[in-house]
Enzyme design. Structure first.
Site: not given
Ligand SMILES: *Cc1c(COP(=O)(O)O)cnc(C)c1O
Length: 377
Positions: A51, A272
């Protein structure tokens, strides 16, 4: 008169010569991390969570590399991410939409052969209706909320659908899943509570392969593995066991280009707000990386060059950072040289720690004007 805007060409790669920084993504390390996780899972299968464009590192490249390790199940958050990934991966692999399908997006998902993650009973009804209309059995994961209060069918919803004779008509239930809230804290009592609740809810649903563990969940032990694990972070080199040595290989390296050097006399105000005024002569270098590139303004760190630590001096700007390079021999660091920002001398998790954030947020914030290079894969 209406003006029609023509979109500029997207995703043109910044050349090395023109870029302010280089992001190197080691696909061989991603593959090795996948093998390490798989080895821990024994007979259980291992998916790839890609994702948010593969946690900012390129979903296309990451998923293609994981395919070579035999990974055939992928998770994204949005339908659009799934559609893009489908175009890259062809028809075979399963692609699940973790956030669920927004009402009205079912048709798009069916057309792209995506698998729905059902997070509530309305989504279940809409997906069943999509199956009826398409005349096909649709691939489905049922997510249950085992105690994170984020996404998934509540216990009451699970009981209701379990009591209904036709709740799953036309659906091919390929997975029953849930997500752990505290997996990175092995001693947290929520882990065992969620495990027990997952077992209880799953028993009410049609028999299907089960999935509970994210990256850290894999390290909680075999009781959490079930049929399929869903790691993201660990694939990208983020430590899934905070507090212990990182069992994964680092994947990213970020190097920023020197765009100017100068010698300052005592009394010079730096950056800055003049938060630093030199007390004696100081050699500085300005590098072409700033908070617009995802380097957080409060993350005061050091860059590294040939093993020498070069501390930030003054505030982080939008497009640049000033380094104190007095520790190097005069003239050693020149315009056009690259200094290391994330790499062996300063890990991703260390950079995250500087601003009390997590590697996940650093990776997904990294900007889009770097020169990106992939090695291996
Ligand atoms: C993002 C996500 C994962 C992966 O999690 P990590 O901590 O990055 O391994 C797995 N399952 C769900 C439902 C997620 O939202």
């Amino acid at each position: 008169m209406n003006q029609i805007l023509v979109k500029p060409p997207v995703e043109t790669q910044t050349s090395l010569a023109a870029a302010g920084a280089v992001l190197t993504i080691d696909l061989d390390a991603v593959r090795e991390n996948y093998r390490r996780l798989k080895a821990r899972l024994g007979s259980g299968a291992c998916a790839g969570v890609v994702k948010a464009d593969g946690y900012g590192l390129g979903a296309t490249e990451i998923a293609t590399a994981l395919r070579k390790e035999g990974c055939d199940t992928f998770f994204v958050a949005h339908v659009e991410e799934g559609v893009r990934l489908r175009a890259v991966l062809g028809n075979r692999p399963a692609i699940y939409i973790l956030n669920g399908l927004p009402p009205g997006a079912e048709k798009e998902a069916v057309a792209a052969g995506l698998s729905a993650v059902i997070n509530g009973s309305e989504q279940l009804d809409a997906w069943r209706e999509a199956a009826r209309r398409s005349g096909r059995k649709l691939p489905t994961a049922i997510q249950v909320d085992s105690g994170m209060a984020r996404l998934g069918l509540s216990a009451a919803e699970v009981e209701a659908v379990a009591a209904s004779a036709d709740a799953f008509d036309g659906l091919d239930i390929r997975l029953v899943m849930s997500h752990l809230a505290c997996a990175d804290e092995p001693a947290h009592p929520a882990n065992r509570a969620q495990l027990a609740e997952f077992e209880r809810l799953r028993a009410m649903l049609p028999a299907a392969p089960a999935s509970l563990a994210n990256s850290s969940g894999i390290f909680l032990g075999p009781a959490y593995h079930f049929d399929l694990a869903r790691p993201g972070a660990a694939l990208y080199g983020i430590n899934p066991t905070p507090g212990s040595k990182n069992p994964m290989l680092p994947v990213v390296r970020l190097e920023a280009k020197v765009i100017q050097t100068r010698t300052l006399a005592a009394g010079a105000g730096i950056g800055y707000g003049h938060t630093v005024v030199t007390e004696g002569p100081v050699e500085t270098a300005t590098i072409s990386l700033g908070y617009a590139d995802g380097w957080r303004r409060r993350a005061m760190a050091a860059a590294h060059f040939e093993g020498v630590s070069l501390p930030f001096i003054g505030r982080v700007s939008m497009d640049s950072i000033i380094l104190d390079i007095s520790a190097l021999p005069a003239g050693r660091l020149k315009v056009g040289d690259f200094v290391q920002m994330i790499g062996p001398a300063q890990t991703l998790d260390q950079v995250a720690g500087l601003t009390e954030t997590i590697g996940y947020e650093i990776l997904t914030s990294l900007g889009h004007r770097f020169h990106r290079q992939y090695i291996g894969g």
